[in-house]
Design an enzyme around this catalytic site. Sequence first.
Site, PDB file in Angstrom:
ATOM      1  N   ASN A 123      38.114  31.181  42.768  1.00 60.22           N
ATOM      2  CA  ASN A 123      39.280  32.674  43.494  1.00 60.22           C
ATOM      3  C   ASN A 123      38.342  33.582  42.506  1.00 60.22           C
ATOM      4  OD1 ASN A 123      41.335  31.049  44.927  1.00 60.22           O
ATOM      5  ND2 ASN A 123      42.968  31.425  43.207  1.00 60.22           N
ATOM      6  N   GLU A 153      40.313   8.728  46.420  1.00 61.55           N
ATOM      7  CA  GLU A 153      38.782   9.518  46.707  1.00 61.55           C
ATOM      8  C   GLU A 153      38.515  10.787  46.130  1.00 61.55           C
ATOM      9  OE1 GLU A 153      36.517   7.729  48.117  1.00 61.55           O
ATOM     10  OE2 GLU A 153      38.056   5.872  48.060  1.00 61.55           O
ATOM     11  N   HIS A 178      43.012  35.568  43.595  1.00 55.97           N
ATOM     12  CA  HIS A 178      43.796  34.919  43.434  1.00 55.97           C
ATOM     13  C   HIS A 178      45.159  35.384  44.262  1.00 55.97           C
ATOM     14  CE1 HIS A 178      41.919  34.299  39.581  1.00 55.97           C
ATOM     15  NE2 HIS A 178      42.762  34.092  39.080  1.00 55.97           N
ATOM     16  N   ASP A 236      39.984  25.597  43.584  1.00 49.42           N
ATOM     17  CA  ASP A 236      39.430  26.828  42.236  1.00 49.42           C
ATOM     18  C   ASP A 236      37.984  27.096  43.198  1.00 49.42           C
ATOM     19  OD1 ASP A 236      37.872  27.219  39.920  1.00 49.42           O
ATOM     20  OD2 ASP A 236      36.733  25.815  40.295  1.00 49.42           O
ATOM     21  N   SER A 288      38.897  18.149  35.016  1.00 53.07           N
ATOM     22  CA  SER A 288      39.877  18.969  34.784  1.00 53.07           C
ATOM     23  C   SER A 288      41.125  19.087  34.230  1.00 53.07           C
ATOM     24  CB  SER A 288      39.534  20.697  35.866  1.00 53.07           C
ATOM     25  OG  SER A 288      38.146  21.442  35.834  1.00 53.07           O
ATOM     26  N   LEU A 330      58.038  17.144  53.200  1.00 48.47           N
ATOM     27  CA  LEU A 330      56.862  16.902  52.804  1.00 48.47           C
ATOM     28  C   LEU A 330      57.445  17.349  51.679  1.00 48.47           C
ATOM     29  CD1 LEU A 330      53.636  16.876  51.947  1.00 48.47           C
ATOM     30  CD2 LEU A 330      53.996  19.464  52.081  1.00 48.47           C
ATOM     31  N   ARG A 374      39.123  39.995  39.985  1.00 44.81           N
ATOM     32  CA  ARG A 374      39.914  37.913  39.814  1.00 44.81           C
ATOM     33  C   ARG A 374      41.186  38.081  40.398  1.00 44.81           C
ATOM     34  NH1 ARG A 374      37.351  34.942  37.650  1.00 44.81           N
ATOM     35  NH2 ARG A 374      39.256  33.477  37.384  1.00 44.81           N
TER      36      ARG A 374
HETATM   37  C1  IPE Z   1      41.035  24.185  37.456  1.00 49.63           C
HETATM   38  O1  IPE Z   1      40.479  25.505  37.137  1.00 49.63           O
HETATM   39  C2  IPE Z   1      42.765  24.667  37.454  1.00 49.63           C
HETATM   40  C3  IPE Z   1      43.296  24.960  38.575  1.00 49.63           C
HETATM   41  C4  IPE Z   1      42.686  25.273  39.750  1.00 49.63           C
HETATM   42  C5  IPE Z   1      44.139  25.552  38.337  1.00 49.63           C
HETATM   43  P1  IPE Z   1      39.285  26.027  36.479  1.00 49.63           P
HETATM   44  O2  IPE Z   1      38.581  27.149  36.382  1.00 49.63           O
HETATM   45  O3  IPE Z   1      40.601  26.622  35.436  1.00 49.63           O
HETATM   46  O4  IPE Z   1      38.334  24.543  36.340  1.00 49.63           O
HETATM   47  P2  IPE Z   1      37.387  24.445  34.589  1.00 49.63           P
HETATM   48  O5  IPE Z   1      37.799  25.541  33.709  1.00 49.63           O
HETATM   49  O6  IPE Z   1      36.626  25.634  35.150  1.00 49.63           O
HETATM   50  O7  IPE Z   1      37.126  23.223  34.676  1.00 49.63           O
HETATM   51  C1  IPE Z   2      41.244  28.445  40.075  1.00 50.65           C
HETATM   52  O1  IPE Z   2      40.628  29.869  40.478  1.00 50.65           O
HETATM   53  C2  IPE Z   2      42.563  29.831  40.253  1.00 50.65           C
HETATM   54  C3  IPE Z   2      43.159  29.498  38.969  1.00 50.65           C
HETATM   55  C4  IPE Z   2      42.767  28.908  38.333  1.00 50.65           C
HETATM   56  C5  IPE Z   2      43.894  29.986  38.559  1.00 50.65           C
HETATM   57  P1  IPE Z   2      39.609  30.373  40.087  1.00 50.65           P
HETATM   58  O2  IPE Z   2      39.917  31.496  39.136  1.00 50.65           O
HETATM   59  O3  IPE Z   2      39.458  29.172  38.759  1.00 50.65           O
HETATM   60  O4  IPE Z   2      37.645  31.516  40.520  1.00 50.65           O
HETATM   61  P2  IPE Z   2      36.794  30.418  39.830  1.00 50.65           P
HETATM   62  O5  IPE Z   2      36.304  29.926  39.528  1.00 50.65           O
HETATM   63  O6  IPE Z   2      36.744  31.700  38.352  1.00 50.65           O
HETATM   64  O7  IPE Z   2      35.574  31.181  40.684  1.00 50.65           O
HETATM   65 MG    MG Z   3      37.656  28.350  38.315  1.00 51.80          MG
END
Ligand code: IPE
Ligand code: IPE
Ligand code: MG
Length: 256
Positions: A26, A211, A41, A24, A200, A135, A37
């Site tokens: 990105n 853990e 990614h 999470d 999530s 793996l 954004r």
């Molecule tokens: C969880 O991240 C999903 C992935 C990392 C693919 P999100 O950014 O979508 O989660 P929430 O919405 O903040 O809980």
């Molecule tokens: C996680 O990063 C990647 C995906 C859910 C695809 P986010 O896109 O959720 O990044 P934030 O949480 O908005 O910073």
């Molecule tokens: Mg996110």
Amino acid sequence: MSSQSSILEMDPILLPRHIAVIMDGNGRWAKARGKARMFGHKAGVDAVRKTVSTANRLGIQVLTLFAFSSDNWKRPKEEVSLLMELFVTVLGREIKRLHKNCIKLNVIGDISKFSQSLQDKISSAEALTANNAGLVLNIAANYGGQWDILQAVKILADQIKRGEISVGELTEADITARLATAHLPDVDLMIRTSGECRISNFMLWQSAYAELYFTEQFWPDFDEISFTNAIAWYINRERRFGYTGEQIRAMLIIEK
Ligand code: IPE
Ligand code: IPE
Ligand code: MG
């Protein structure tokens, strides 16, 4: 000694067998740099590569990466379609390297919602690496923990209807064996980046005794040192599985 070199010297029995990662942050990483954004990614892909290669080198059995959740369809259409494109590009670009490194790739989640061409690419990548003994790399795409439990329950309900299993005999193991991660060990260590302290809807059943490790770092900044720090933290936890601490320590003495 760095945490990585000390981990390499550890008895492999102490390492987590299954590590699950909620990648999470990105979007926030990109925003902090004044970029779109998608830039985040793309940068996240490098962190994926580093994490996979470290897990493989350490001899971790299973690595499950949350790439796209069932709820991420709610994002702006453009972000969703660019993410799909990125998935296709990365899969095409990386699959040979994964295969060369004996990594077995599985995509877990409801892939029926993806384009036919992406589904075909996923199937051929899985087929290519199916017999690899290194793996196990699960990419969770259009995955949700509740979806996973529901699809397992639907399979069971069909089997009950056909008279293959009776309701009275059902055990937790019957659910486990029908999840997307059937035959793999439960999650030992779950890592989430970006400072959010929630699961999530990821690996709900499989993480019953995981853990949970939360770090403030955004996913694109997560590197080999971050990963080995998380593993070193895990190794120092006392996992109790419902026992008391005294019981667990007594069992460890008997094993030695
Ligand atoms: C969880 O991240 C999903 C992935 C990392 C693919 P999100 O950014 O979508 O989660 P929430 O919405 O903040 O809980
Ligand atoms: C996680 O990063 C990647 C995906 C859910 C695809 P986010 O896109 O959720 O990044 P934030 O949480 O908005 O910073
Ligand atoms: Mg996110």
